[in-house]
Write a protein that holds these residues in place. Structure first.
Motif, PDB file in Angstrom:
ATOM      1  N   ALA A  67       0.786  -1.194   0.076  1.00  0.00           N
ATOM      2  CA  ALA A  67      -0.004   0.042  -0.008  1.00  0.00           C
ATOM      3  C   ALA A  67       0.924   1.353  -0.090  1.00  0.00           C
ATOM      4  N   THR A  68       1.982   1.226   0.865  1.00  0.00           N
ATOM      5  CA  THR A  68       2.836   2.396   0.928  1.00  0.00           C
ATOM      6  C   THR A  68       3.593   2.669  -0.468  1.00  0.00           C
ATOM      7  N   ALA A  69       4.072   1.850  -1.428  1.00  0.00           N
ATOM      8  CA  ALA A  69       4.445   1.741  -2.380  1.00  0.00           C
ATOM      9  C   ALA A  69       3.450   2.313  -3.274  1.00  0.00           C
ATOM     10  N   ALA A  70       2.206   1.944  -3.532  1.00  0.00           N
ATOM     11  CA  ALA A  70       1.326   2.342  -4.537  1.00  0.00           C
ATOM     12  C   ALA A  70       1.073   3.757  -3.986  1.00  0.00           C
ATOM     13  N   ALA A  71       0.818   4.050  -2.635  1.00  0.00           N
ATOM     14  CA  ALA A  71       0.429   5.584  -2.586  1.00  0.00           C
ATOM     15  C   ALA A  71       1.359   6.367  -2.832  1.00  0.00           C
ATOM     16  N   ILE A  72       2.753   6.157  -2.750  1.00  0.00           N
ATOM     17  CA  ILE A  72       3.886   7.058  -2.818  1.00  0.00           C
ATOM     18  C   ILE A  72       3.614   7.291  -4.612  1.00  0.00           C
ATOM     19  N   GLN A  73       3.453   6.330  -5.445  1.00  0.00           N
ATOM     20  CA  GLN A  73       3.466   6.432  -6.833  1.00  0.00           C
ATOM     21  C   GLN A  73       2.143   7.160  -7.212  1.00  0.00           C
ATOM     22  N   ALA A  74       0.981   7.191  -6.537  1.00  0.00           N
ATOM     23  CA  ALA A  74       0.021   7.879  -6.948  1.00  0.00           C
ATOM     24  C   ALA A  74       0.044   9.373  -6.535  1.00  0.00           C
ATOM     25  N   LEU A  75       0.738   9.767  -5.403  1.00  0.00           N
ATOM     26  CA  LEU A  75       1.089  11.092  -5.089  1.00  0.00           C
ATOM     27  C   LEU A  75       1.896  11.668  -6.048  1.00  0.00           C
ATOM     28  N   ILE A  76       2.901  11.007  -6.302  1.00  0.00           N
ATOM     29  CA  ILE A  76       3.895  11.575  -7.470  1.00  0.00           C
ATOM     30  C   ILE A  76       3.100  12.000  -8.647  1.00  0.00           C
ATOM     31  N   ALA A  77       2.286  11.030  -9.060  1.00  0.00           N
ATOM     32  CA  ALA A  77       1.409  11.143 -10.335  1.00  0.00           C
ATOM     33  C   ALA A  77       0.687  12.415 -10.272  1.00  0.00           C
ATOM     34  N   LEU A  78      -0.112  12.526  -9.063  1.00  0.00           N
ATOM     35  CA  LEU A  78      -0.819  13.727  -8.737  1.00  0.00           C
ATOM     36  C   LEU A  78       0.162  15.115  -8.671  1.00  0.00           C
ATOM     37  N   GLY A  79       1.012  14.954  -8.224  1.00  0.00           N
ATOM     38  CA  GLY A  79       2.055  16.174  -7.860  1.00  0.00           C
ATOM     39  C   GLY A  79       1.627  16.936  -6.822  1.00  0.00           C
ATOM     40  N   GLY A  80       2.397  17.994  -6.327  1.00  0.00           N
ATOM     41  CA  GLY A  80       1.984  18.756  -4.930  1.00  0.00           C
ATOM     42  C   GLY A  80       2.011  17.971  -3.689  1.00  0.00           C
ATOM     43  N   HIS A  81       2.510  16.731  -3.608  1.00  0.00           N
ATOM     44  CA  HIS A  81       2.585  16.133  -2.207  1.00  0.00           C
ATOM     45  C   HIS A  81       3.777  15.712  -1.919  1.00  0.00           C
ATOM     46  N   GLN A  82       4.847  16.580  -2.032  1.00  0.00           N
ATOM     47  CA  GLN A  82       6.429  15.985  -1.998  1.00  0.00           C
ATOM     48  C   GLN A  82       6.613  15.557  -0.486  1.00  0.00           C
TER      49      GLN A  82
END
Length: 411
Positions: free
Chosen positions: A103-118
């Motif tokens: 879940a952590t790995a998937a969430a990281i990729q989602a937030l990178i794709a979204l942008g603005g959540h560094q």
């Protein structure tokens, strides 16, 4: 004795390995309360963060701007130390024992794709680094032996975050060293070389596993979600080259050879099996493993071999209604959308179905359907018509599930 949380983790691991959704039996179980902002209507206990991350990644790639509630639900699930549980009920504390590397790995990729959540991304990457095993691998829950799926997903997240997996190490063992622990090399039979095992078996033996091979392959070829590689190779993936007197003792496959070796294995298995991979369990007939098949297609596309993935993408499209339960399974629908996007297929219908499974988006870019056939100008009505069709499909799928529940209750 297994706690409820441990049982949940075990159930999700089994679900990921089998390519089917985890969840309670249909009969005699009350309908779950679905949090605002979450995609899908099934019980989120075992896959809430996973399916939300896939949905946000796929929709962002489709130029859909998700609702703030959808993004806020995912960021709100992050624990203070940077990791994510499979799902955390509103107001519940984070039990770090059961933080979920997948879940952590998937969430990281989602937030990178979204942008603005560094900040959230940095904390998530720091959590992965802190919870890497001494052999370089990752486990589903921290403190357990590593496995190929979890290690592959962690490497995907590192690639997405531009953190070189070769430099992410514990006790001198890098993430690539951890991934190599599970790959079959020259000591294996020729038709198994390049495959990944889920975990070593008795006496360290490695047995090919479809989902482990598919998910680890995307990491081995340097990819992450969403797959958007435009590289195209004319030749098929190169099988692992072994000397005729290959040693009996296992030797790790080098990182330089790993991606092509697993690509060759997957391409051969797909070609021999009608375009898909199978789930094989003792005492049961093999059945299609949709999730493993999808990840294999993503890996082949990422590595520059879309022609080897084309038949598989066709098969997934044909079987999509079965896999996604008529477009009502958010995780499956998002994964199928990611595959279609990577293969540059028509994604309009899938985008509409997935959009209908969550809160209304903030915006939808009509150019997101550029891969679809050209349509006549209609003053913007077409966009809403697609979403309406997705809603109808979702409702229809729900009715079918309801009828199935009633049917099962009388059997």
């Amino acid at each position: 004795m297994l706690t409820a949380a441990r049982l949940g983790a075990a159930a999700l691991t089994a679900a990921l390995l089998t390519g089917v959704a985890a969840g309670p039996a249909l009969a005699d179980v009350p309908s779950p309360v679905i949090p605002d902002g979450l995609y899908g209507k099934s019980d989120p206990t075992y896959d809430g963060v996973w399916r939300q991350s896939l949905a946000l990644t796929a929709l962002t790639a489709a130029k859909v701007t998700p609702a703030d509630s959808a993004v806020g639900w995912l960021t709100g699930q992050q624990c203070e130390d940077g990791g994510w549980l499979s799902y955390r009920a509103a107001g519940a504390a984070c039990d770090t024992t059961f933080e979920d590397s997948n879940a952590t790995a998937a969430a990281i990729q989602a937030l990178i794709a979204l942008g603005g959540h560094q900040d959230a991304v940095d904390k998530g990457v720091a959590w992965l680094k802190a919870n890497q095993n001494a052999d370089g691998s990752w486990a589903f829950n921290p403190g357990n032996p590593g496995d190929a799926n979890s290690t592959g997903l962690a490497v995907n997240a590192l690639f997405a975050a531009k953190a070189d997996p070769a430099g992410v190490a514990k006790a001198g063992k890098s993430a690539f060293d951890g991934l190599a622990l599970f790959q079959l090399g020259c000591a294996a039979p020729a038709d198994q070389r390049g495959a990944f095992a889920y975990q070593p078996g008795t006496a360290g033996a490695l047995d090919p596993n479809a989902l482990a091979s598919g998910q680890a392959a995307l990491a081995a070829v340097g990819g992450h979600l969403p797959v958007a590689s435009s590289v195209r190779a004319d030749a098929a993936p190169k099988a692992l080259v072994c000397a005729s007197d290959a040693p009996a003792a296992p030797a790790p496959v080098s990182h330089a050879d790993s991606g092509e070796a697993v690509g060759a294995y997957l391409a051969a298995r797909l070609a021999a099996n009608g375009g898909h991979l199978d789930l094989v369990t003792p005492g049961a007939e093999p059945k299609p493993d949709y999730t493993a098949t999808a990840w294999a297609a993503l890996a082949l596309t990422q590595s520059g071999h879309p022609q080897q993935a084309a038949g598989t993408v066709d098969w997934l499209a044909k079987e999509g209604a079965t896999w996604t339960k008529g477009g009502t399974d958010a995780g499956a629908t998002a994964t199928l959308l990611l595959v279609s996007q990577a293969a540059h297929r028509d994604t309009a219908a899938l985008t509409g179905q997935l959009t209908a499974l969550g809160p209304a988006p903030k915006a939808t870019d009509a150019s997101a359907t550029a891969t679809a056939p050209a349509k006549k100008k209609d003053g913007g009505i077409g966009q809403y018509w697609l979403i309406g069709v997705g809603l109808l499909i979702g409702v229809g799928g729900g009715l079918l599930l309801s009828l199935q529940r009633k049917r099962n209750a009388h059997l």
